[in-house]
Design a protein around this motif. Structure first.
Motif, mmCIF file in Angstrom:
data_model
loop_
_atom_site.group_PDB
_atom_site.id
_atom_site.type_symbol
_atom_site.label_atom_id
_atom_site.label_comp_id
_atom_site.label_asym_id
_atom_site.label_seq_id
_atom_site.Cartn_x
_atom_site.Cartn_y
_atom_site.Cartn_z
ATOM 1 N N THR A 96 35.207 89.503 45.269
ATOM 2 C CA THR A 96 36.226 88.834 46.086
ATOM 3 C C THR A 96 37.390 88.349 45.226
ATOM 4 O OG1 THR A 96 34.497 88.099 47.614
ATOM 5 C CG2 THR A 96 36.627 86.995 47.756
ATOM 6 N N GLY A 97 37.067 87.763 44.080
ATOM 7 C CA GLY A 97 38.111 87.251 43.198
ATOM 8 C C GLY A 97 39.000 88.343 42.631
ATOM 9 N N SER A 113 57.221 84.367 46.484
ATOM 10 C CA SER A 113 57.224 83.097 45.757
ATOM 11 C C SER A 113 55.823 82.509 45.550
ATOM 12 C CB SER A 113 58.102 82.075 46.500
ATOM 13 O OG SER A 113 57.619 81.870 47.818
ATOM 14 N N THR A 114 54.942 82.634 46.548
ATOM 15 C CA THR A 114 53.591 82.063 46.424
ATOM 16 C C THR A 114 52.831 82.690 45.256
ATOM 17 O OG1 THR A 114 53.505 81.702 48.815
ATOM 18 C CG2 THR A 114 51.419 81.630 47.614
ATOM 19 N N ALA A 115 52.937 84.008 45.145
ATOM 20 C CA ALA A 115 52.253 84.716 44.063
ATOM 21 C C ALA A 115 52.900 84.398 42.712
ATOM 22 C CB ALA A 115 52.289 86.217 44.321
ATOM 23 N N LYS A 116 54.222 84.325 42.680
ATOM 24 C CA LYS A 116 54.905 84.002 41.428
ATOM 25 C C LYS A 116 54.549 82.590 40.976
ATOM 26 C CE LYS A 116 59.191 85.223 40.819
ATOM 27 N NZ LYS A 116 60.665 85.348 41.057
ATOM 28 N N ASP A 117 54.437 81.686 41.938
ATOM 29 C CA ASP A 117 54.061 80.301 41.609
ATOM 30 C C ASP A 117 52.651 80.246 41.039
ATOM 31 O OD1 ASP A 117 56.499 79.452 42.481
ATOM 32 O OD2 ASP A 117 55.802 78.750 44.450
ATOM 33 N N MET A 159 42.115 79.014 42.305
ATOM 34 C CA MET A 159 42.095 79.378 43.719
ATOM 35 C C MET A 159 43.396 80.060 44.138
ATOM 36 S SD MET A 159 40.105 76.186 45.564
ATOM 37 C CE MET A 159 40.189 76.993 47.166
ATOM 38 N N ARG A 160 44.500 79.661 43.558
ATOM 39 C CA ARG A 160 45.775 80.299 43.892
ATOM 40 C C ARG A 160 45.817 81.743 43.398
ATOM 41 N NH1 ARG A 160 50.295 75.972 42.034
ATOM 42 N NH2 ARG A 160 51.750 77.415 43.062
ATOM 43 N N ALA A 161 45.178 81.986 42.278
ATOM 44 C CA ALA A 161 45.208 83.337 41.699
ATOM 45 C C ALA A 161 44.089 84.226 42.217
ATOM 46 C CB ALA A 161 45.129 83.245 40.177
ATOM 47 N N PHE A 162 42.892 83.632 42.410
ATOM 48 C CA PHE A 162 41.716 84.429 42.767
ATOM 49 C C PHE A 162 41.162 84.113 44.162
ATOM 50 C CE2 PHE A 162 41.792 84.007 38.134
ATOM 51 C CZ PHE A 162 41.719 85.335 37.741
#
Length: 255
Positions: A96-97, A113-117, A159-162
């Motif tokens: 999942t990650g 922007s969410t992914a870049k952040d 959590m934001r990345a994976f």
């Protein structure tokens, strides 16, 4: 002779005939199977061995599917699975990650922007990981997460990345780039790394095993159907005798 006695004799005669019928049917089945007896014993042996290899076949299948879904090579995934096992991370969380990680990187390349952040929170930019093999991207991002000191910030960043799996991945991410590389190298030394040919062979083996189980099940179904009439009579007779046996046990053992 009383009616009760006649009924009892009739029941016992019926049961006796059922036992005789069962012996006869078993004898006929044995004769009909003939040379297949050895083969069936072989199937039983293979069945026991099959339980041992079943988990390995399932793992190979999972790795193959994840490879196709994420772009990770089969060998890299089997190495990372070993690293996850050593870190106490389940394969589901790893899967999942990694899937979420690929989406995060893809979205960052598109400028979302969410992914870049999410990358910024790790001190990374898309240029740091763009064009690299997925397993290298994972190692670099793991290193970035491992350097975050604040536990709350680390969880939020992971959590934001994976995705939601990020929290469960932290024990593995905390190993950092070098730690993950060491565990991957250990997987190679232990012979735990799968290749494309090995995964293909596992898929063929799994299909063959499924066919064998179906064929063996067919033999069992036929034998059960042939013996069923006699077994029904015998089982009913035994069920009738059990209460009397219980009374005897209770009488002499005070249960």
């Amino acid at each position: 002779m009383t009616t009760t006695a006649k009924i009892k004799l009739t029941a016992e005669d019926k049961t006796s005939r059922a036992f005789t019928s069962l012996r006869g049917r078993l004898g006929k089945a044995g004769s009909a199977l003939g040379g297949l007896k050895t083969a069936l014993l072989g199937v039983a042996g293979v069945a026991g061995f099959g339980k041992l290899i079943s988990s390995g076949l399932d793992a190979a299948d999972q790795i193959d599917k994840l490879s196709k879904a994420t772009g990770f090579s089969i060998s890299a995934l089997s190495e990372l699975k070993h690293a996850a096992d050593l870190s106490g991370v389940g394969f589901t969380e790893l899967t999942t990650g990694m899937t979420k990680m690929q989406k995060t990187i893809s979205d960052a390349e598109l400028g979302l922007s969410t992914a870049k952040d999410a990358l910024d929170a790790m001190g990374l930019s898309i240029d740091d990981i763009k064009g690299l093999e997925p397993d290298r991207q994972f190692e670099i991002m793991a290193e970035a997460v491992s350097t975050i000191k604040d536990p709350t910030e680390k969880v939020a960043t992971a959590m934001r990345a994976f995705g939601r799996a990020g929290t469960k991945l932290i024990p593995m991410l905390d190993a950092g780039e070098e730690g993950i590389k060491d565990m991957r190298e250990e997987a190679k030394k232990l012979g735990g790394v799968l290749s494309k040919d090995m995964v293909d062979a596992s898929a063929d083996t799994k299909d063959a095993w499924a066919r064998l189980k179906t064929a063996a099940g067919g033999v069992v179904n036929k034998l059960t159907a042939a013996l069923a009439p006699a077994l029904i009579v015998i089982f009913n007779w035994l069920a009738e005798k059990i209460p009397a046996a219980i009374k005897i046990v209770n009488k002499y053992w005070d249960i």
